[in-house]
Design an enzyme around this catalytic site. Structure first.
Site, PDB file in Angstrom:
ATOM      1  N   ARG A   1       7.881 -17.344  36.130  1.00 47.90           N
ATOM      2  CA  ARG A   1       8.233 -18.206  34.986  1.00 47.90           C
ATOM      3  C   ARG A   1       9.459 -17.656  34.255  1.00 47.90           C
ATOM      4  O   ARG A   1      10.314 -18.413  33.801  1.00 47.90           O
ATOM      5  CB  ARG A   1       7.042 -18.325  34.037  1.00 47.90           C
ATOM      6  CG  ARG A   1       5.947 -19.228  34.621  1.00 47.90           C
ATOM      7  CD  ARG A   1       4.628 -19.080  33.892  1.00 47.90           C
ATOM      8  NE  ARG A   1       4.692 -19.480  32.511  1.00 47.90           N
ATOM      9  CZ  ARG A   1       3.836 -19.054  31.572  1.00 47.90           C
ATOM     10  NH1 ARG A   1       2.887 -18.190  31.880  1.00 47.90           N
ATOM     11  NH2 ARG A   1       3.935 -19.490  30.347  1.00 47.90           N
TER      12      ARG A   1
ATOM     13  N   ARG B   1      -4.813 -18.550  29.574  1.00 47.52           N
ATOM     14  CA  ARG B   1      -4.238 -19.559  30.477  1.00 47.52           C
ATOM     15  C   ARG B   1      -4.108 -19.041  31.900  1.00 47.52           C
ATOM     16  O   ARG B   1      -3.704 -17.897  32.105  1.00 47.52           O
ATOM     17  CB  ARG B   1      -2.849 -19.956  29.964  1.00 47.52           C
ATOM     18  CG  ARG B   1      -2.870 -21.182  29.092  1.00 47.52           C
ATOM     19  CD  ARG B   1      -1.552 -21.414  28.451  1.00 47.52           C
ATOM     20  NE  ARG B   1      -0.442 -21.502  29.412  1.00 47.52           N
ATOM     21  CZ  ARG B   1       0.792 -21.846  29.058  1.00 47.52           C
ATOM     22  NH1 ARG B   1       1.073 -22.115  27.805  1.00 47.52           N
ATOM     23  NH2 ARG B   1       1.752 -21.913  29.953  1.00 47.52           N
TER      24      ARG B   1
HETATM   25  P1  AMP Z   1       4.456 -24.104  28.783  1.00 46.37           P
HETATM   26  O1  AMP Z   1       3.124 -24.368  28.199  1.00 46.37           O
HETATM   27  O2  AMP Z   1       5.581 -24.705  27.988  1.00 46.37           O
HETATM   28  O3  AMP Z   1       4.698 -22.639  29.075  1.00 46.37           O
HETATM   29  O4  AMP Z   1       4.497 -24.871  30.203  1.00 46.37           O
HETATM   30  C1  AMP Z   1       3.592 -24.538  31.229  1.00 46.37           C
HETATM   31  C2  AMP Z   1       4.102 -25.048  32.562  1.00 46.37           C
HETATM   32  O5  AMP Z   1       4.232 -26.475  32.510  1.00 46.37           O
HETATM   33  C3  AMP Z   1       5.476 -24.546  32.973  1.00 46.37           C
HETATM   34  O6  AMP Z   1       5.430 -23.275  33.613  1.00 46.37           O
HETATM   35  C4  AMP Z   1       5.932 -25.652  33.924  1.00 46.37           C
HETATM   36  O7  AMP Z   1       5.286 -25.538  35.179  1.00 46.37           O
HETATM   37  C5  AMP Z   1       5.375 -26.905  33.244  1.00 46.37           C
HETATM   38  N1  AMP Z   1       6.349 -27.480  32.271  1.00 46.37           N
HETATM   39  C6  AMP Z   1       6.232 -27.535  30.912  1.00 46.37           C
HETATM   40  N2  AMP Z   1       7.299 -28.132  30.368  1.00 46.37           N
HETATM   41  C7  AMP Z   1       8.121 -28.462  31.390  1.00 46.37           C
HETATM   42  C8  AMP Z   1       9.390 -29.088  31.470  1.00 46.37           C
HETATM   43  N3  AMP Z   1      10.067 -29.493  30.371  1.00 46.37           N
HETATM   44  N4  AMP Z   1       9.940 -29.257  32.698  1.00 46.37           N
HETATM   45  C9  AMP Z   1       9.297 -28.877  33.812  1.00 46.37           C
HETATM   46  N5  AMP Z   1       8.106 -28.260  33.815  1.00 46.37           N
HETATM   47  C10 AMP Z   1       7.504 -28.053  32.613  1.00 46.37           C
END
Ligand code: AMP
Length: 215
Positions: free
Chosen positions: A172, A161
């Site tokens: 993050r 990713r």
């Molecule tokens: P993840 O795959 O859950 O690590 O999400 C990847 C990215 O998507 C995160 O670093 C945020 O930029 C965005 N993202 C995912 N879920 C959320 C959420 N509930 N609220 C805000 N941003 C989100």
């Protein structure tokens, strides 16, 4: 059962959510996956979200809340669901409670997968996902049997990713600490919070989760 999976980036939420989905037949709803799909399709929502995602920041609350509101209306959520990566702020948690209260279907349990902070960077930089079937690997801890080939479907595109690079990861993790950790207390105050140790093999962690939730 309606479950919220909590944990820092790299704690294994996505992998475990998929295992619960396969075993229990309830959908995994990942806001990260929904957002990545919107970015890949170039939808207006995806265009809005991309800059925040690339920087490791949260996408605006109203965008993800709207996405979840729409997704929870699908019939496949009637028997339950696993939220993976949502809510990530107390504003999102409160909005979720309101929409589920209106539907008379509150969250049953929030489960925190806890992994020591110092181990998360390696878990994230080593992460790979099969582009064909979504199976996840880690080149350090759980590599595929043959280098670059998916064990499950034979796919040969194991994707790293874009936001799993060290610079974005540091941000993050900081965003998690400041904006998402309060969500853990939010469910603690509702007496819905369960914690499991996220260290160890995938099956070992899964067993802890099913024991804890009585699945
Ligand atoms: P993840 O795959 O859950 O690590 O999400 C990847 C990215 O998507 C995160 O670093 C945020 O930029 C965005 N993202 C995912 N879920 C959320 C959420 N509930 N609220 C805000 N941003 C989100």
């Amino acid at each position: 059962m309606r479950i919220v999976l909590l944990g820092a980036p790299g704690s294994g939420k996505g992998t475990q959510a998929k295992k619960i989905m396969d075993a229990r037949g309830i959908p995994q709803i990942s806001t990260g996956d929904l957002l990545r799909a919107a970015v890949a399709e170039g939808t207006p929502l995806g265009q809005k979200a991309k800059a925040a995602m690339d920087a490791g920041e949260l996408v605006a609350d109203e965008v993800v809340i709207g996405m979840i509101r729409e997704r929870l209306q699908h019939a496949d959520t009637q028997a339950g669901f696993i939220l993976d990566g949502f809510p990530r702020s107390t504003v999102q948690a409160e909005a979720l409670d309101r929409m589920l209260d209106e539907a008379g279907q509150p969250i049953d349990a929030a489960l925190l997968i806890s992994v020591p902070f110092e181990n998360l960077v390696k878990r994230l930089t080593g992460r790979r996902t099969c582009a064909d079937c979504g199976q996840m690997y880690n080149v350090y801890f759980s590599p595929p049997a043959a280098d670059g080939v998916c064990d499950r479907c034979g796919g040969t595109e194991l994707v790293h990713r874009a936001d799993d690079n060290e610079e974005t990861i540091v941000n993050r993790l900081e965003v998690y600490r400041t904006q998402t950790e309060p969500v853990v207390d939010f469910y603690g105050q509702q007496d819905k919070l369960h914690r499991v140790d996220g260290e160890g093999g995938l099956d070992e962690v899964y067993q802890r989760i099913t024991d804890t939730l009585g699945l």
